[in-house]
Design an enzyme around this catalytic site. Structure first.
Site, short mmCIF file in Angstrom:
data_model
loop_
_atom_site.label_atom_id
_atom_site.label_comp_id
_atom_site.label_asym_id
_atom_site.label_seq_id
_atom_site.Cartn_x
_atom_site.Cartn_y
_atom_site.Cartn_z
N HIS A 263 0.83 -1.20 0.00
CA HIS A 263 0.00 0.00 0.00
C HIS A 263 0.87 1.25 0.00
O HIS A 263 1.29 1.71 1.06
CB HIS A 263 -0.90 0.00 1.23
CG HIS A 263 -1.78 -1.21 1.31
ND1 HIS A 263 -1.32 -2.44 1.71
CD2 HIS A 263 -3.10 -1.37 1.02
CE1 HIS A 263 -2.32 -3.31 1.68
NE2 HIS A 263 -3.41 -2.70 1.26
N HIS B 43 -4.16 3.38 -3.30
CA HIS B 43 -4.31 2.76 -1.98
C HIS B 43 -3.52 1.47 -1.81
O HIS B 43 -2.68 1.37 -0.92
CB HIS B 43 -5.80 2.48 -1.67
CG HIS B 43 -5.98 1.50 -0.58
ND1 HIS B 43 -5.93 1.85 0.75
CD2 HIS B 43 -6.17 0.15 -0.60
CE1 HIS B 43 -6.09 0.77 1.49
NE2 HIS B 43 -6.23 -0.28 0.70
N GLU C 265 -17.16 -4.25 25.14
CA GLU C 265 -16.32 -5.46 25.25
C GLU C 265 -15.11 -5.38 24.32
O GLU C 265 -14.01 -5.76 24.68
CB GLU C 265 -17.14 -6.71 24.92
CG GLU C 265 -18.30 -6.99 25.86
CD GLU C 265 -19.55 -6.19 25.53
OE1 GLU C 265 -19.58 -5.48 24.49
OE2 GLU C 265 -20.52 -6.26 26.33
N HIS D 243 -27.97 -15.52 25.62
CA HIS D 243 -26.92 -15.36 26.61
C HIS D 243 -26.19 -16.67 26.93
O HIS D 243 -25.22 -16.66 27.68
CB HIS D 243 -27.48 -14.78 27.90
CG HIS D 243 -27.78 -13.31 27.83
ND1 HIS D 243 -28.49 -12.76 26.78
CD2 HIS D 243 -27.43 -12.29 28.65
CE1 HIS D 243 -28.57 -11.45 26.97
NE2 HIS D 243 -27.94 -11.13 28.09
C1 LIG Z 1 -11.24 -4.72 10.08
C2 LIG Z 1 -10.72 -4.56 8.69
N1 LIG Z 1 -11.58 -4.59 7.67
C3 LIG Z 1 -11.14 -4.51 6.40
C4 LIG Z 1 -9.80 -4.39 6.14
C5 LIG Z 1 -9.30 -4.35 4.72
N2 LIG Z 1 -8.84 -3.02 4.40
C6 LIG Z 1 -7.55 -2.66 4.43
S1 LIG Z 1 -7.31 -1.04 4.14
C7 LIG Z 1 -8.96 -0.77 3.96
C8 LIG Z 1 -9.56 0.59 3.72
C9 LIG Z 1 -8.60 1.59 3.39
O1 LIG Z 1 -9.12 2.86 3.53
P1 LIG Z 1 -8.41 3.87 4.51
O2 LIG Z 1 -8.55 3.38 5.88
O3 LIG Z 1 -8.97 5.18 4.19
O4 LIG Z 1 -6.89 3.78 4.12
P2 LIG Z 1 -6.19 4.52 2.90
O5 LIG Z 1 -7.03 4.26 1.67
O6 LIG Z 1 -6.14 5.94 3.25
O7 LIG Z 1 -4.85 3.87 2.79
C10 LIG Z 1 -9.66 -1.95 4.09
C11 LIG Z 1 -11.13 -2.07 3.94
C12 LIG Z 1 -8.94 -4.35 7.24
N3 LIG Z 1 -7.62 -4.26 7.11
N4 LIG Z 1 -9.43 -4.42 8.50
#
Ligand SMILES: Cc1ncc(C[n+]2csc(CCOP(=O)(O)OP(=O)(O)O)c2C)c(N)n1
Length: 665
Positions: free
Chosen positions: A31, A262, A411, A473
């Protein structure tokens, strides 16, 4: 204020961008967008703000930096290399995402020196940082600001703030007024599917404010503005969120500002164009000598503060220093064994029929006086989880020495904060909720297991035995599913003595977390022996041998069902069938023993029956696929618990009948 001018800052930040682009390109995955976009923010933090000494990333009084958006890991690896953290060389950056490297896809604190916590599941880093900031406050209250006085900085992405856990985390931090927690939001408006506008229009600045934070917006590419905002944050009596408006993939002519930047390599052409636009010269992974020198100087700038700290630390009494070191190493006090033994002996002298959740409280009463580092808490179920000892004081902004955390109905936030408390160092911690809500905490529990953090989950109301609250529960599959998690240890103790032993094993463990699955209903004290030996530590042991000859039946049971197995053994004896009872407080610990030990505990009786008020999953390893399992294969039901047990056929009579059927077959 800084002496770094804009041109110099740009060179420093562009070094991060260059390395991130090259690392992702070489790995053919990763990334680049976040490191390129957040490079200015990170540069300000590491060259102007943070107190750290790159030569010693474990220095206890360092400022913590948490890259919550773990997918941007090249940002962190570039920073570690540039600042001169030992063990992070250019060759390591070149091995980004390769097997065996210390530059894995997402930051792993157990692989890479200088990585404070493992991140990747979005939201976890932010929520873990809340625990770090809590621990900093607690430790400072105990050992003094001369040796504990640092900040926790978080770089969070859109995804971090969209995840539900972020709400639990920021509400908790705001309530606790954790003013040394500073979150820098990489506000780039882009996620994987495209612009954030297609999924989200939360006003994050307003949201944080509503949760008791200071928050403000800055231009995330203006180093002076970023630095000034951080300086304001450091003076605040609240935690601060700084929304740093950035461009994802900053510098990439075509891909910047789009989701194309990204999560994939830029490609040779775009990479070359980006480097040109940014004024980065030289080949891949090359950092201009003067830029590297400036970075290394920044990495070493904290060495003076470190040295001063060493002197202040040396001025503490020997006793205090020893205690500080012990606490940071997570070593239990030498007196723990004795305290547990005395507690067990008292129980043998005066046996108690109590729920194991109550037995846990009794064990805690014995343990907490000798473990000042034990931070307990509950997600708003204190009277049910019995996690609070009589002398406990709440941890609040006014009582930072308090060792009891009211986590609220959070939690997930609790489990993540517990990770942070443990990672920070100085504390052991346990938190309570109902076992069924382990599912609400699971992603953080999984990270605890992955990171090898010795946290303890006090999870009560552990089966249909909770009765009237009904199937919502009543955990049925939770015990099995937690056992399935690598490095997670589950204890389901049968009585007061086993509960004390489970606590002892959980605290003596330093390489991973433990779940204590505890009953709501009263259970008789079955153990009549109390030696220094922790019989639960092998996972299982023969509680009652067969009488009058070799066992014809082995009855294996955990927790509340051991009582039923004991009663079934009696019923079988009346029918002339010899049965032994094996108590199995920790199935996976039994299965970790060497083969001879397992064989001796499991025994060779031709009829094997396991009894547990949960699903069968996992028990075949003990009873074989042809063994008999008495437990649950559906969700539970609401009703008085004894009737519920009868309804699902989990009774001493049912166990004895099943044994007789096999015996007579
Ligand atoms: C809990 C979770 N859900 C999904 C992902 C997969 N994932 C990695 S980055 C991302 C989204 C990226 O968007 P952002 O947080 O804005 O990062 P940027 O594009 O700025 O690098 C996702 C959905 C993850 N790493 N963790």
């Amino acid at each position: 204020m800084t002496t770094i001018d804009r041109a110099q800052h740009d060179k420093l930040a562009n070094a991060i961008r260059g390395l991130a682009m090259d690392g992702v390109e070489k790995a053919k995955s990763g990334h680049p967008g976040l490191p390129m976009g957040a490079a200015d923010v990170a540069t300000v933090l590491f060259t102007r703000v943070m107190k750290y000494d790159a030569a010693d990333p474990r220095w206890p009084d360092r400022d913590r930096f948490v890259l919550s958006a773990g997918h941007g890991s090249m940002l962190l690896y570039a920073l570690l290399y540039l600042t001169g953290t030992p063990g992070m060389e250019l060759a390591d950056l070149e091995k980004f995402r390769q097997l065996g490297s210390n530059t894995p896809g997402h930051p792993e604190n157990f692989e890479t020196a200088g990585v404070e916590t493992t991140t990747g599941p979005l939201g976890q880093g932010l929520a873990t940082a809340v625990g770090m900031a809590m621990a900093e406050r607690m430790l400072a209250a105990e050992f003094g600001k001369k040796v504990v006085d640092h900040h926790t900085y978080v770089l969070a992405s859109d995804g971090d703030l969209m995840e539900g856990i972020s709400q639990e985390a920021i509400a908790l931090a705001g309530h606790q007024k954790l003013n040394k927690l500073i979150v820098l939001w990489d506000d780039n408006g882009i996620s994987i599917d495209g612009p954030l506008s297609i999924t989200d229009n939360v006003d994050q600045v307003a949201r944080f404010k509503a949760c008791g934070w200071r928050s403000e917006r800055v231009d995330g590419h203006d180093p002076e503005a970023i630095e000034a905002a951080i300086n304001r944050a450091r003076k605040s009596n609240k935690p601060t969120m700084i929304a740093c408006k950035t461009v994802i993939g900053f510098g990439a002519p075509k891909k910047a500002g789009t989701s194309k930047a990204h999560g994939e390599p830029l490609g040779a052409e775009e990479l070359a164009a980006a480097k040109k636009a940014l004024g980065i010269t030289g080949g891949p992974f090359e950092v201009a000598a003067d830029t590297l020198k400036a970075w290394r100087a920044a990495g070493a700038a904290g060495s003076a503060a470190h040295k001063d700290w060493n002197e202040r630390f040396a001025a503490l009494s020997e006793r205090k220093r020893g205690e500080f070191d012990r606490r940071l190493a997570h070593t239990v006090p030498a007196k723990l064994d004795k305290a547990i033994l005395a507690h067990k002996k008292a129980l043998i002298a005066a046996p108690q029929t109590v729920a194991t959740r109550k037995a846990s409280e009794m064990a805690l009463e014995a343990i907490t006086p000798i473990m000042p580092e034990l931070v307990m808490g509950s997600a708003d179920l204190t009277p049910s989880n019995n996690t609070r000892t009589k002398a406990a004081e709440d941890f609040t902004p006014k009582t930072p020495k308090g060792r009891y955390v009211r986590y609220g109905i959070r939690e997930h936030g609790m489990a993540a904060a517990m990770n942070g408390i443990t990672l920070h160092g100085g504390f052991r911690t346990g938190g309570g909720t109902f076992l069924v809500f382990a599912d609400y905490a699971r992603p953080s529990m999984r990270l605890a297991a992955l990171m090898g953090l010795p946290v303890v989950y006090v999870m009560t109301h552990d089966s249909i035995g909770l009765g009237e609250d009904g199937p919502t529960h009543q955990p049925v599959e939770q015990v099995a599913s937690l056992r399935a998690m690598p490095n997670m240890r589950v204890f389901r103790p049968a009585d007061t003595i086993e509960t004390a032993e489970a606590w002892q094993a959980a605290l003596e463990r330093t390489d991973g977390p433990t779940v204590l699955a505890l009953s709501r209903q009263n259970l008789p004290q079955l153990r009549t022996d109390a030696t220094a030996k922790n019989r639960s530590a092998t996972g299982a042991y023969e509680l009652l041998a067969a009488e009058g000859g070799k066992a014809q039946v082995s009855l294996f049971a955990s927790g509340s069902e051991v009582e039923l197995a004991v009663a079934a053994r009696k019923l079988l004896a009346e029918k002339g069938v010899r049965a032994r009872v094996v108590s199995v407080p920790s199935l996976e610990l039994l299965l970790e023993q060497d083969e001879a030990t397992q064989a001796s505990i499991i025994g060779s009786a031709p009829i094997k029956i396991a009894v547990e008020a949960g699903v069968r999953f996992g028990w075949d390893a003990v009873i074989g696929h042809d063994g008999t399992f008495i437990g649950m294969n559906s969700f539970g039901a609401s009703g008085p618990y004894k009737e519920v047990y009868k309804h699902f056929g989990i009774t001493a009579e049912a166990i004895a009948d099943a044994a007789m059927k096999k015996h007579n077959a």
